[in-house]
Enzyme design. Structure first.
Site, short mmCIF file in Angstrom:
data_model
loop_
_atom_site.label_atom_id
_atom_site.label_comp_id
_atom_site.label_asym_id
_atom_site.label_seq_id
_atom_site.Cartn_x
_atom_site.Cartn_y
_atom_site.Cartn_z
N TYR A 79 0.82 -1.22 0.00
CA TYR A 79 0.00 0.00 0.00
C TYR A 79 0.86 1.27 0.00
O TYR A 79 0.57 2.22 -0.75
CB TYR A 79 -0.89 -0.05 1.25
CG TYR A 79 -1.74 1.17 1.52
CD1 TYR A 79 -2.94 1.38 0.84
CD2 TYR A 79 -1.37 2.10 2.50
CE1 TYR A 79 -3.73 2.48 1.12
CE2 TYR A 79 -2.16 3.20 2.78
CZ TYR A 79 -3.34 3.38 2.09
OH TYR A 79 -4.13 4.48 2.37
N LYS A 83 0.80 5.02 -2.33
CA LYS A 83 0.52 6.35 -1.81
C LYS A 83 1.71 7.30 -2.02
O LYS A 83 1.53 8.50 -2.16
CB LYS A 83 0.11 6.27 -0.34
CG LYS A 83 -1.26 5.59 -0.14
CD LYS A 83 -2.37 6.33 -0.91
CE LYS A 83 -3.76 5.84 -0.58
NZ LYS A 83 -4.81 6.61 -1.27
N ILE A 112 -9.07 6.78 8.53
CA ILE A 112 -10.44 7.28 8.34
C ILE A 112 -11.38 6.13 8.66
O ILE A 112 -11.22 5.02 8.13
CB ILE A 112 -10.67 7.79 6.90
CG1 ILE A 112 -9.57 8.78 6.50
CG2 ILE A 112 -12.04 8.46 6.80
CD1 ILE A 112 -9.74 9.37 5.10
C1 LIG Z 1 5.29 11.50 16.11
C2 LIG Z 1 5.23 10.38 16.94
C3 LIG Z 1 3.92 9.67 17.11
C4 LIG Z 1 3.71 8.67 16.07
C5 LIG Z 1 2.55 7.75 16.25
C6 LIG Z 1 2.36 7.03 14.97
C7 LIG Z 1 1.28 6.03 14.94
C8 LIG Z 1 1.24 5.36 13.61
C9 LIG Z 1 -0.01 5.58 12.95
C10 LIG Z 1 -0.10 4.99 11.60
C11 LIG Z 1 -1.32 5.51 10.99
C12 LIG Z 1 -1.53 5.06 9.61
C13 LIG Z 1 -2.60 5.90 9.01
C14 LIG Z 1 -2.91 5.60 7.59
C15 LIG Z 1 -3.79 4.41 7.44
C16 LIG Z 1 -4.15 4.12 6.06
O1 LIG Z 1 -3.88 4.83 5.15
C17 LIG Z 1 -4.85 2.84 5.80
N1 LIG Z 1 -5.61 2.39 6.90
C18 LIG Z 1 -5.66 3.00 4.57
O2 LIG Z 1 -6.47 2.00 4.25
#
Ligand SMILES: CCCCCCCCCCCCCCCC(=O)[C@@H](N)CO
Length: 218
Positions: A79, A83, A112
């Site tokens: 994925y 992106k 989302i």
């Molecule tokens: C700065 C320090 C703090 C960091 C914390 C990070 C936590 C990681 C979060 C990852 C989130 C991913 C989101 C995108 C999901 C997506 O695009 C898919 N589900 C689409 O289908």
């Protein structure tokens, strides 16, 4: 085209993810994900922008990438590249389409809370869910509002929460800043926060690897 009219504002939102572990996934999943997320956005943008340019219609084109178009994460190897590809296209077209009075934007949402998210969670590796769990997620309505307000402010890179701001400011490359002062301050926070978070995330992966090795040796 709507009622024979040419759109002035184009949003390329379609996409999905097929999370899984690299060595367990089939290469066809990589091709399918790229076809839908990248080529789906490209074909639509190409058709629409040609209509706009050929008819002198000015407006905007907004691509939807992801936080995972700014950094990579275990379970998302099929994925993340799609992106990054969308983000690359947006950057190239930002430079090019200004020639026609068309502004180009790229949105980097975190989780989302959509039916698609529930769907991908069915096959998502537990380790990916665990790391991703730090992010609570936002409703599609909130995301749409954040996207539109970023667009109104004329931002190239639009993020919708503090996590997004940090990764946006630390993974900017040569793309324009939104605000030189605040983006620089946020980037400074990210220089410290991101390596700390990565230590934590990598420790979770190592723990997962040990548990996994145990399963395999049984
Ligand atoms: C700065 C320090 C703090 C960091 C914390 C990070 C936590 C990681 C979060 C990852 C989130 C991913 C989101 C995108 C999901 C997506 O695009 C898919 N589900 C689409 O289908």
């Amino acid at each position: 085209m709507h009622d024979g009219k040419i759109p002035e504002h184009l949003f390329l939102c379609a996409g999905l993810s097929l999370p899984g572990i690299f060595v367990e996934q089939d290469i066809s999943q990589y091709e399918r994900n790229m076809n839908i997320n990248y080529f789906g956005s490209l074909y639509t943008a190409h058709e629409c922008v040609r209509l706009m340019v050929n008819n002198g219609v000015q407006g905007s084109v907004t691509f939807v990438s992801s936080l995972l178009g700014l950094f990579g994460l275990i379970g998302y190897s099929q994925y993340v590249p799609t992106k990054y590809a969308v983000r690359g296209l947006a950057e190239a077209l930002r430079s090019e389409l200004q020639a026609y009075g068309i502004s180009v934007h790229c949105y980097f949402p975190a989780t989302i809370l959509t039916p698609g998210f529930d769907e991908e969670n069915l096959t998502k590796p537990a380790i990916t869910r665990e790391i991703e769990g730090t992010d609570e997620g936002q409703s599609p309505e909130v995301c749409a509002r954040k996207l539109l307000s970023g667009l109104e402010r004329g931002e190239f890179a639009i993020a919708s929460d503090s996590l997004g701001w940090i990764f946006r400011c630390c993974s900017r490359g040569a793309a324009p800043m939104n605000n030189v002062l605040t983006d620089t301050i946020i980037a400074a926070i990210g220089w410290i926060a991101i390596p700390c978070w990565r230590l934590y995330a990598d420790a979770l992966v190592k723990k997962w690897a040990r548990a996994n090795a145990k399963v395999k040796s049984q």
